[in-house]
Write a protein that holds these residues in place. Structure first.
Motif, short mmCIF file in Angstrom:
data_model
loop_
_atom_site.label_atom_id
_atom_site.label_comp_id
_atom_site.label_asym_id
_atom_site.label_seq_id
_atom_site.Cartn_x
_atom_site.Cartn_y
_atom_site.Cartn_z
N ASP A 164 -6.07 -6.28 0.49
CA ASP A 164 -5.13 -5.19 1.00
C ASP A 164 -3.54 -5.48 0.55
OD1 ASP A 164 -6.91 -3.73 2.32
OD2 ASP A 164 -6.76 -4.79 4.10
N MET A 165 -2.93 -6.88 0.87
CA MET A 165 -1.75 -7.28 0.29
C MET A 165 -1.60 -7.16 -1.04
SD MET A 165 0.34 -7.28 3.01
CE MET A 165 1.58 -8.17 1.95
N LYS A 168 -1.27 -3.61 -2.23
CA LYS A 168 0.29 -2.86 -1.58
C LYS A 168 1.27 -3.64 -2.79
CE LYS A 168 3.03 -3.32 2.31
NZ LYS A 168 3.52 -3.99 3.80
N ARG A 171 0.90 -2.00 -6.02
CA ARG A 171 1.50 -0.52 -5.93
C ARG A 171 2.71 -0.42 -6.13
NH1 ARG A 171 -2.50 1.76 -1.47
NH2 ARG A 171 -4.31 2.25 -2.67
N GLU A 191 -9.39 -1.62 -5.36
CA GLU A 191 -9.89 -0.83 -4.33
C GLU A 191 -11.36 -0.50 -4.29
OE1 GLU A 191 -5.71 2.01 -4.57
OE2 GLU A 191 -7.13 2.43 -5.72
#
Length: 195
Positions: A164-165, A168, A171, A191
């Protein structure tokens, strides 16, 4: 003054890639103008380019004797020891010296992103992951356009399994560098792995 002429010639030769001639001119300056740190700095750069790490270290130490606040010399010493540590199979002594030189550079110039980033890389390579993460984040906060810090931080999160990090951070990096198709593909693969 002749020393200025030799220094300027050294600079021109260095820019032209005629490094032996540049070294000769800079050495001439060091013989006549003992307190000038600039020719020593340029000698350090040339020696480092040529892979002559001991000569480069000596040149940068000469800079620091004459100008103890030259953060770039501390940074370059850090680079030399960081590279030596990597080339010698992670000699802990070289890595510790690299850390120390980067920290000195940052004491003199806390916003020097290259030193902060390389300190983070040195921490990560040495297994000090929390410190590495802190320095990558600090690099990004102080210089939001330093893309290498985003990549390294994202890969560190990925390596630790924190997808997840990682996504993030990647992105944010992709927004700053929208033409990086490899990064976009990597985000998509992360993902998919996360599902």
């Amino acid at each position: 003054e002749p020393a200025n002429i030799h220094y300027n010639l050294g600079t021109v030769y260095q820019q032209m890639g005629r490094l032996d001639l540049a070294v000769r001119e800079y050495r001439t300056v060091t013989e006549s103008r003992h307190s000038d740190f600039r020719p020593y700095y340029n000698l350090g750069v040339i020696y480092h380019q040529r892979g002559e790490s001991e000569a480069a270290i000596e040149a940068y130490k000469n800079v620091l004797k004459r100008n103890p606040s030259d953060f770039r010399s501390y940074h370059n010493l850090g680079l030399i020891y960081q590279n030596r540590g990597q080339n010698r199979g992670q000699n802990p002594g070289d890595s510790s010296l690299a850390e120390g030189f980067y920290k000195k550079a940052l004491m003199l110039n806390p916003d020097y992103a290259k030193s902060r980033y390389n300190l983070a890389v040195t921490y990560e390579t040495g297994g000090k992951l929390e410190l590495a993460r802190e320095e990558y984040i600090s690099t990004i906060k102080r210089n939001p356009d330093y893309l290498a810090a985003y990549y390294s931080l994202g890969y560190l999160y990925e390596k630790e399994g924190n997808l997840d990090m990682a996504i993030k951070v990647f992105r944010v990096s992709a927004k700053r560098n929208s033409g990086d198709n490899k990064l976009l593909a990597h985000i998509r693969s992360l993902e998919e792995r996360r599902k």
